[in-house]
Design a protein around this motif. Structure first.
Motif, PDB file in Angstrom:
ATOM      1  N   CYS A 440       0.811  -1.212   0.000  1.00  0.00           N
ATOM      2  CA  CYS A 440       0.000   0.000   0.000  1.00  0.00           C
ATOM      3  C   CYS A 440       0.850   1.269   0.000  1.00  0.00           C
ATOM      4  CB  CYS A 440      -0.918   0.019   1.222  1.00  0.00           C
ATOM      5  SG  CYS A 440      -2.267  -1.159   1.130  1.00  0.00           S
ATOM      6  N   VAL A 441       2.160   1.108   0.076  1.00  0.00           N
ATOM      7  CA  VAL A 441       3.075   2.247   0.072  1.00  0.00           C
ATOM      8  C   VAL A 441       4.136   2.011  -0.986  1.00  0.00           C
ATOM      9  CG1 VAL A 441       4.706   3.629   1.420  1.00  0.00           C
ATOM     10  CG2 VAL A 441       2.705   2.618   2.538  1.00  0.00           C
ATOM     11  N   ARG A 442       4.288   2.965  -1.875  1.00  0.00           N
ATOM     12  CA  ARG A 442       5.329   2.887  -2.893  1.00  0.00           C
ATOM     13  C   ARG A 442       6.373   3.956  -2.611  1.00  0.00           C
ATOM     14  NH1 ARG A 442       4.921  -2.116  -4.044  1.00  0.00           N
ATOM     15  NH2 ARG A 442       3.119  -2.739  -5.301  1.00  0.00           N
ATOM     16  N   HIS A 443       7.633   3.534  -2.613  1.00  0.00           N
ATOM     17  CA  HIS A 443       8.758   4.431  -2.339  1.00  0.00           C
ATOM     18  C   HIS A 443       9.451   4.766  -3.655  1.00  0.00           C
ATOM     19  CE1 HIS A 443       8.691   3.275   2.011  1.00  0.00           C
ATOM     20  NE2 HIS A 443       8.187   2.184   1.490  1.00  0.00           N
ATOM     21  N   LEU A 444       9.610   6.038  -3.909  1.00  0.00           N
ATOM     22  CA  LEU A 444      10.357   6.488  -5.088  1.00  0.00           C
ATOM     23  C   LEU A 444      11.501   7.372  -4.627  1.00  0.00           C
ATOM     24  CD1 LEU A 444       7.311   7.443  -7.327  1.00  0.00           C
ATOM     25  CD2 LEU A 444       8.792   5.468  -7.649  1.00  0.00           C
ATOM     26  N   ARG A 445      12.639   7.196  -5.240  1.00  0.00           N
ATOM     27  CA  ARG A 445      13.816   7.990  -4.880  1.00  0.00           C
ATOM     28  C   ARG A 445      14.146   8.916  -6.037  1.00  0.00           C
ATOM     29  NH1 ARG A 445      19.807   6.853  -4.089  1.00  0.00           N
ATOM     30  NH2 ARG A 445      20.370   7.981  -2.187  1.00  0.00           N
ATOM     31  N   LEU A 446      14.104  10.209  -5.757  1.00  0.00           N
ATOM     32  CA  LEU A 446      14.328  11.230  -6.771  1.00  0.00           C
ATOM     33  C   LEU A 446      15.703  11.850  -6.554  1.00  0.00           C
ATOM     34  CD1 LEU A 446      12.904  12.877  -9.110  1.00  0.00           C
ATOM     35  CD2 LEU A 446      12.376  14.561  -7.334  1.00  0.00           C
ATOM     36  N   LEU A 447      16.579  11.695  -7.516  1.00  0.00           N
ATOM     37  CA  LEU A 447      17.911  12.291  -7.451  1.00  0.00           C
ATOM     38  C   LEU A 447      17.874  13.678  -8.062  1.00  0.00           C
ATOM     39  CD1 LEU A 447      20.038   9.209  -8.622  1.00  0.00           C
ATOM     40  CD2 LEU A 447      19.431   9.872  -6.284  1.00  0.00           C
ATOM     41  N   TYR A 448      18.570  14.613  -7.444  1.00  0.00           N
ATOM     42  CA  TYR A 448      18.583  15.974  -7.963  1.00  0.00           C
ATOM     43  C   TYR A 448      19.992  16.555  -7.904  1.00  0.00           C
ATOM     44  CZ  TYR A 448      18.735  17.604  -3.095  1.00  0.00           C
ATOM     45  OH  TYR A 448      19.100  17.837  -1.800  1.00  0.00           O
ATOM     46  N   THR A 449      20.221  17.509  -8.767  1.00  0.00           N
ATOM     47  CA  THR A 449      21.422  18.337  -8.717  1.00  0.00           C
ATOM     48  C   THR A 449      20.968  19.777  -8.815  1.00  0.00           C
ATOM     49  OG1 THR A 449      22.793  16.638  -9.749  1.00  0.00           O
ATOM     50  CG2 THR A 449      23.620  18.907  -9.799  1.00  0.00           C
ATOM     51  N   TYR A 450      21.381  20.572  -7.836  1.00  0.00           N
ATOM     52  CA  TYR A 450      20.983  21.976  -7.799  1.00  0.00           C
ATOM     53  C   TYR A 450      22.158  22.867  -8.167  1.00  0.00           C
ATOM     54  CZ  TYR A 450      19.908  26.596  -5.998  1.00  0.00           C
ATOM     55  OH  TYR A 450      19.739  27.952  -5.879  1.00  0.00           O
ATOM     56  N   THR A 451      21.913  23.755  -9.112  1.00  0.00           N
ATOM     57  CA  THR A 451      22.867  24.792  -9.481  1.00  0.00           C
ATOM     58  C   THR A 451      22.110  26.103  -9.512  1.00  0.00           C
ATOM     59  OG1 THR A 451      24.084  23.225 -10.868  1.00  0.00           O
ATOM     60  CG2 THR A 451      24.541  25.569 -11.194  1.00  0.00           C
ATOM     61  N   ASP A 460      10.543  37.616  -5.544  1.00  0.00           N
ATOM     62  CA  ASP A 460       9.529  38.621  -5.270  1.00  0.00           C
ATOM     63  C   ASP A 460       8.453  38.647  -6.346  1.00  0.00           C
ATOM     64  OD1 ASP A 460      10.734  39.337  -2.947  1.00  0.00           O
ATOM     65  OD2 ASP A 460      11.839  41.032  -3.799  1.00  0.00           O
ATOM     66  N   THR A 461       8.836  38.341  -7.568  1.00  0.00           N
ATOM     67  CA  THR A 461       7.863  38.381  -8.659  1.00  0.00           C
ATOM     68  C   THR A 461       7.602  37.005  -9.245  1.00  0.00           C
ATOM     69  OG1 THR A 461       9.646  38.841 -10.236  1.00  0.00           O
ATOM     70  CG2 THR A 461       8.507  40.727  -9.266  1.00  0.00           C
ATOM     71  N   TYR A 462       8.522  36.087  -9.102  1.00  0.00           N
ATOM     72  CA  TYR A 462       8.367  34.755  -9.674  1.00  0.00           C
ATOM     73  C   TYR A 462       7.863  33.810  -8.600  1.00  0.00           C
ATOM     74  CZ  TYR A 462       9.362  31.309 -13.309  1.00  0.00           C
ATOM     75  OH  TYR A 462       9.253  30.375 -14.307  1.00  0.00           O
ATOM     76  N   PRO A 463       6.735  33.134  -8.807  1.00  0.00           N
ATOM     77  CA  PRO A 463       6.130  32.351  -7.729  1.00  0.00           C
ATOM     78  C   PRO A 463       6.837  31.042  -7.418  1.00  0.00           C
ATOM     79  CG  PRO A 463       4.848  32.142  -9.738  1.00  0.00           C
ATOM     80  CD  PRO A 463       5.919  33.153 -10.028  1.00  0.00           C
ATOM     81  N   VAL A 464       7.774  30.621  -8.254  1.00  0.00           N
ATOM     82  CA  VAL A 464       8.468  29.354  -8.039  1.00  0.00           C
ATOM     83  C   VAL A 464       9.961  29.629  -7.964  1.00  0.00           C
ATOM     84  CG1 VAL A 464       8.956  27.068  -8.957  1.00  0.00           C
ATOM     85  CG2 VAL A 464       6.681  28.051  -9.249  1.00  0.00           C
ATOM     86  N   SER A 465      10.589  29.333  -6.834  1.00  0.00           N
ATOM     87  CA  SER A 465      12.021  29.546  -6.686  1.00  0.00           C
ATOM     88  C   SER A 465      12.781  28.460  -7.429  1.00  0.00           C
ATOM     89  CB  SER A 465      12.404  29.551  -5.207  1.00  0.00           C
ATOM     90  OG  SER A 465      12.065  28.322  -4.598  1.00  0.00           O
ATOM     91  N   ASP A 466      14.069  28.730  -7.687  1.00  0.00           N
ATOM     92  CA  ASP A 466      14.827  27.810  -8.531  1.00  0.00           C
ATOM     93  C   ASP A 466      15.182  26.509  -7.828  1.00  0.00           C
ATOM     94  OD1 ASP A 466      16.706  28.743  -6.781  1.00  0.00           O
ATOM     95  OD2 ASP A 466      18.247  29.137  -8.294  1.00  0.00           O
ATOM     96  N   GLY A 610      16.709  25.834 -11.230  1.00  0.00           N
ATOM     97  CA  GLY A 610      18.052  25.489 -10.793  1.00  0.00           C
ATOM     98  C   GLY A 610      18.277  24.014 -10.591  1.00  0.00           C
ATOM     99  N   LEU A 611      17.274  23.187 -10.879  1.00  0.00           N
ATOM    100  CA  LEU A 611      17.349  21.764 -10.576  1.00  0.00           C
ATOM    101  C   LEU A 611      17.326  20.907 -11.832  1.00  0.00           C
ATOM    102  CD1 LEU A 611      14.854  21.631  -7.586  1.00  0.00           C
ATOM    103  CD2 LEU A 611      17.280  21.106  -7.457  1.00  0.00           C
ATOM    104  N   SER A 612      18.094  19.863 -11.807  1.00  0.00           N
ATOM    105  CA  SER A 612      17.956  18.760 -12.757  1.00  0.00           C
ATOM    106  C   SER A 612      17.604  17.524 -11.946  1.00  0.00           C
ATOM    107  CB  SER A 612      19.248  18.539 -13.543  1.00  0.00           C
ATOM    108  OG  SER A 612      20.320  18.232 -12.686  1.00  0.00           O
ATOM    109  N   ILE A 613      16.647  16.733 -12.415  1.00  0.00           N
ATOM    110  CA  ILE A 613      16.114  15.626 -11.620  1.00  0.00           C
ATOM    111  C   ILE A 613      16.031  14.369 -12.466  1.00  0.00           C
ATOM    112  CG2 ILE A 613      14.794  17.058 -10.019  1.00  0.00           C
ATOM    113  CD1 ILE A 613      12.309  16.554 -11.733  1.00  0.00           C
ATOM    114  N   LYS A 614      16.060  13.231 -11.797  1.00  0.00           N
ATOM    115  CA  LYS A 614      15.825  11.944 -12.443  1.00  0.00           C
ATOM    116  C   LYS A 614      15.470  10.923 -11.376  1.00  0.00           C
ATOM    117  CE  LYS A 614      20.658  10.352 -12.310  1.00  0.00           C
ATOM    118  NZ  LYS A 614      21.782   9.840 -13.128  1.00  0.00           N
ATOM    119  N   TRP A 615      14.742   9.886 -11.783  1.00  0.00           N
ATOM    120  CA  TRP A 615      14.406   8.815 -10.854  1.00  0.00           C
ATOM    121  C   TRP A 615      15.633   7.937 -10.632  1.00  0.00           C
ATOM    122  CZ3 TRP A 615      10.306   9.972  -8.417  1.00  0.00           C
ATOM    123  CH2 TRP A 615       9.166  10.477  -9.037  1.00  0.00           C
TER     124      TRP A 615
END
Length: 922
Positions: A440-451, A460-466, A610-615
């Protein structure tokens, strides 16, 4: 040779190898090969672009391969079998498996809705199209009036409308969509809701019309003219992908010639009614069970739905207003609001309707007030006595009044705000699984690199930060009327609890390392099909690349990190400009609670610029655990052991177990895909013995309880005794914030002894059965730790220090004036006692001392004491000891005189005749 023929030959070759292995008695290899061949044949059989005869042949070959595999498996289960077969794990990330989930979810309410890119069957171009699925069902309240007379007439096309109907122009839609028709000039108030109770859809159309007028957008450019007269294809995002909903142009009217669904009044523009019809067909008919506008718009346009509960304890009124106003005025979001089922309030003479959605067509801020303009699309019948109340559909409301009046705000966000989108399609299989808690629970691991992003315009004007990440969990709809299904999603940073400078609750620990920070809660289950979790990756941390690994591993100890100090590279004041690339991982848990099996879902991830992501595909989706030893225990939270979180003095009452990891050869030093998706963060403690990674055991502890009970798991370095109060330096692993119905902690633990604590969020509030599973790569023991005073009789006394009795410690020379309790023990017995505050200053230092009942009270020779004065949250105690028959005096006191507070005194005694009474002054 075509690609399909080549794939068919390869599948046949795999089947032939399986048959050869079976003939040579290599049954394990044969089993795997037969399953691989069946999977290949099934994949070909699902391709609708292939010849039906060829697909049927593939399906037959798949059945033959599965039959051979099943016979081998049954033979392996017979007594005396000399071979075993292992189930082949499913590669959930494989393209074939992802497509399988999407194809499986194509049938909704017994109607198949193909994927948008699938081929469209050809038909005669001049044949008037009639939907072979029939017309969507119409609810009884739209067919019969209150007096029982019929008011529903028929379905009418624009080309053959009845003479009594208003003229309905034949739609001359241009390619590619109806919305792009240059002559369409609608205002939000033109969208009118009649008999059908689909206020959420009407609100969606109204806000989309307003957005189109303001920003020249095409949010609903999803309706396409078909290849036949009277046919329209609507592109909807449902069950994980864009699908095709095909309708004809017949619309329902009542006996007076009025539309019973959406109309545009005198403008007679048809596309809103056609979109409504397509969506009602998808939802099972015009007897729509109800939804919310954000979910409807997600299906019709793909915009990301967010529900903001205006009455939640975590609701931030000021911050939410700023975010919504900026998003609205920049065209990044559209808004609706909804009432609850009990609303009866009247605003400026207008009665708000219960369980009703209102479109937000304006958001503005003046020098004195903040306003939202709401629009109600419902148009009552002309005979309605409420007609005068609805002469004006628009209503201006102050933000403060709106927050107090409505249940929630439904915000829909433009997905183009995000740098990248990543999706995963999976399945819950609770009824057919051996371990229902895991399935009943699925675990997913998301890898990210932030630059740090140089292109972002600023928060202040953009609603989504990097560094922002949004995770959307969507439960697929196989049948709209299904009930009793709940889902939730949680997202955690794997290193959130690994920083030694961050204590429980993310607040500095108190003197002595005690953790009294505010506990957090997450993962509320909901019957909604959509759950959105917004989070940010931490950027003020040492990049993992500097620690020797670009992605954190659960199989190796984490590098020690010092608390951030002003001016240090890890200080929270670190600016983005000085942050280099940071790599890490997020754990995504998708949870289901319900009576159905094979329930499909989709997890979509949206990230900042600022993010790149992959499973992390090697981590799988969980459900297996550590390969080695395991144990499962069951228990029940009751009034006696529901002690609440670590900020309560009753925390010590929660169920606790002694975990002992033995020194032996590890069975297999690896963690299954489940470990890679752990929701815990642990790195050991300062007390942990040093040693190489080979001296440690990979341990996963998982707890599951009722979906309305928030749970937390904490593993503490100890000698296996009951933990009275948490100390930050002793915590080696935790499941983090309290999660409803589920908690999971992972750690690489040195050999030794630990205490495992399972706690609820509130004491004496959350009850119910639970299961707890421990998995370890090394052999271990796992035994319950008895409650304090177990096997003894408890005598509970409540008292208080008042102006006369708050005498303080002996240094004040008034110690004898403190409350004195006489304990009468009839025979030699085991004795113990605990004292803690129930009101007053929680930081007061306490002491409890036992004296012989001899006049006068001699404070210099106590028989037993709780030790030095202590301000421990759980209070102080006199450890268990043996006392002879007789009378004794118990004296509770505070270090500082004059503290007026209430307290609770618990005396434990193995003699049932033990009596405790307050001694009165003579």
């Amino acid at each position: 040779m075509s690609s399909a023929s080549k794939a068919f030959n390869e599948a046949e070759a795999v089947y032939a190898r399986g048959a050869k292995s079976e003939l040579s008695s290599d049954f394990s290899a044969a089993f795997r090969l037969y399953l691989a061949a069946a999977d290949a044949f099934l994949h070909l059989s699902r391709s609708e672009s292939l010849n039906p005869v060829f697909r049927a042949r593939c399906k037959a070959n798949a059945a033959k391969a599965l039959e051979r595999a099943e016979k081998i498996k049954k033979a392996s289960e017979q007594p005396g079998a000399t071979f075993e077969v292992d189930a082949v794990p499913i590669d959930w990330f494989a393209q074939e498996q992802q497509q399988y989930i999407l194809r499986k979810s194509s049938v909704i309410n017994s109607i198949r809705y193909p994927i948008w890119t699938d081929a469209v069957p050809m038909a005669g171009p001049n044949v008037l199209y009639t939907d072979p699925d029939g017309q969507p069902s119409v609810p009884q309240y739209a067919i019969f009036s209150a007096d029982g007379s019929s008011r529903f007439l028929s379905w009418n096309r624009p080309v053959n409308a009845a003479p009594t109907l208003p003229p309905l122009p034949s739609p001359t839609f241009s390619t590619p969509s109806v919305v792009s028709e240059p002559n369409v000039d609608l205002a939000p108030a033109d969208i009118e809701q009649h008999l059908i109770n689909d206020c959420s859809v009407c609100a969606v159309l109204a806000v989309c019309v307003q957005h189109a007028k303001t920003f020249n957008s095409k949010l609903l450019s999803s309706i396409y003219p078909g290849r036949q007269p009277g046919r329209y294809d609507i592109k909807v995002l449902i069950n994980g992908t864009h699908r095709r909903v095909t309708i004809d142009d017949a619309l329902p009217f009542d006996s007076n010639g009025n539309p019973i669904g959406i109309s545009t009044g005198a403008k007679n523009i048809l596309w809103p009614a056609l979109i409504e019809k397509a969506y009602m067909k998808l939802m099972g008919g015009y007897d729509f069970p109800g939804s919310n506008s954000a979910i409807d718009l997600h299906a019709l346009s793909g915009w990301i739905p967010e529900f903001i509960d205006l009455h939640s304890t975590s609701f931030e009124k000021e911050r939410t207003w700023t975010r919504l106003m900026r998003g609205f005025h920049n065209g990044h979001c559209v808004l609706t609001v909804g009432t609850d089922s009990k609303t009866t309030r009247r605003i400026k003479g207008l009665r708000l309707l219960p369980s009703h959605n209102y479109a937000v067509i304006d958001v503005r801020e003046t020098a004195a007030e903040r306003w939202m303009t709401l629009l109600d699309s419902r148009v009552p019948g002309r005979s309605s006595p409420l007609m005068s109340e609805y002469e004006s559909h628009a209503l201006d409301m102050r933000w403060d009044d709106l927050c107090a009046t409505f249940e929630g705000v439904y915000a829909s966000w433009d997905p183009r705000l995000f740098h990248r989108e990543l999706s995963f399609h999976g399945m819950w299989k609770p009824r057919n699984a051996e371990d229902m808690e895991q399935s009943c629970v699925r675990h997913l691991r998301l890898l990210y690199t932030y630059t740090p992003s140089s292109s972002q315009t600023g928060c202040d004007t953009y609603p989504v930060s990097d560094n922002e990440v949004w995770v959307l969990l969507v439960r697929h709809r196989p049948d709209a009327p299904r009930t009793g299904e709940y889902i939730t999603a949680t997202v955690d940073a794997e290193d959130e609890w690994m920083d030694a400078g961050v204590s429980l609750g993310r607040l500095p620990s108190l003197a002595g390392g005690r953790a009294k920070a505010e506990a957090k809660i997450k993962g509320i289950y909901t019957t909604s099909t959509h759950v959105l979790v917004r989070t940010k990756v931490r950027i003020s941390q040492v990049p993992h690349s500097q620690c020797g690994s670009s992605t954190p591993s659960f199989l190796s100890p984490s590098p020690a990190r010092r608390p951030a100090t002003p001016g240090s590279p890890t200080s929270s004041s670190l600016s983005q400009s000085s942050v280099s690339s940071v790599s890490g991982a997020l754990t995504v848990l998708a949870c289901y609670d319900g009576p159905y099996d094979d329930v499909c879902f989709t997890v979509s991830v949206f990230c900042g610029s600022g993010l790149s992501i992959k499973w992390d595909e090697s981590a799988g989706v969980g459900g297996i655990g550590v390969k080695g030893h395991s144990m499962k225990v069951e228990g029940v939270f009751t009034t006696k052991n529901s002690g609440g979180n670590h900020s309560h003095p009753t925390y010590m009452l929660n169920p606790q177990w002694h975990l002992r990891i033995f020194e032996q050869e590890a069975i297999r030093r690896s963690v299954s895909p489940a470990a890679g998706a752990s929701s815990s963060r642990a790195s050991g403690t300062a007390q942990s013995p040093s040693g190489s990674h080979g001296d440690k055991a990979a341990v996963i502890v998982t707890a599951r309880g009722p979906r309305d009970v928030p749970l937390n798991l904490t593993i503490v370095w100890s000698t296996g005794e009951r933990v009275v109060e948490l100390a930050q330096r002793e915590v080696v692993a935790t499941s983090g914030a309290y999660g409803y119905g589920y908690a999971r902690a992972f750690a690489n633990l040195p050999l030794g002894n630990y205490t495992v604590i399972l706690s609820t969020f509130e004491p004496q509030v959350h009850f119910g059965a639970f299961t707890l599973k421990v998995e370890s790569s090394r052999k271990f023991e796992f035994e319950p730790i008895p409650q304090e005073g177990a096997g003894m009789y408890a005598r509970v006394t409540r008292g208080r220090w008042d102006m006369q009795s708050a005498a303080g410690s002996p240094i004040h020379n008034r110690y004898h004036l403190n409350p004195v309790y006489e304990v009468d023990i009839p025979s030699t017995a085991q004795f113990g006692a605990r004292l803690h505050l129930t009101s007053g200053p929680q930081s007061a230092s306490l002491n409890l001392s036992l004296f012989p009942a001899v006049e006068p009270l001699s404070i210099n020779c106590p028989l037993a004491s709780s030790g030095p004065y202590s301000d421990a949250l759980a209070g102080v105690d006199i450890p268990k000891r043996t006392l002879r028959a007789g009378k004794y005096w118990l004296v509770p006191s505070t270090w500082v005189a004059g503290i007026q507070a209430e307290f609770k005194l618990v005396v434990y005694c193995s003699d049932s005749g033990c009596a405790v009474r307050k001694r009165t002054s003579e």
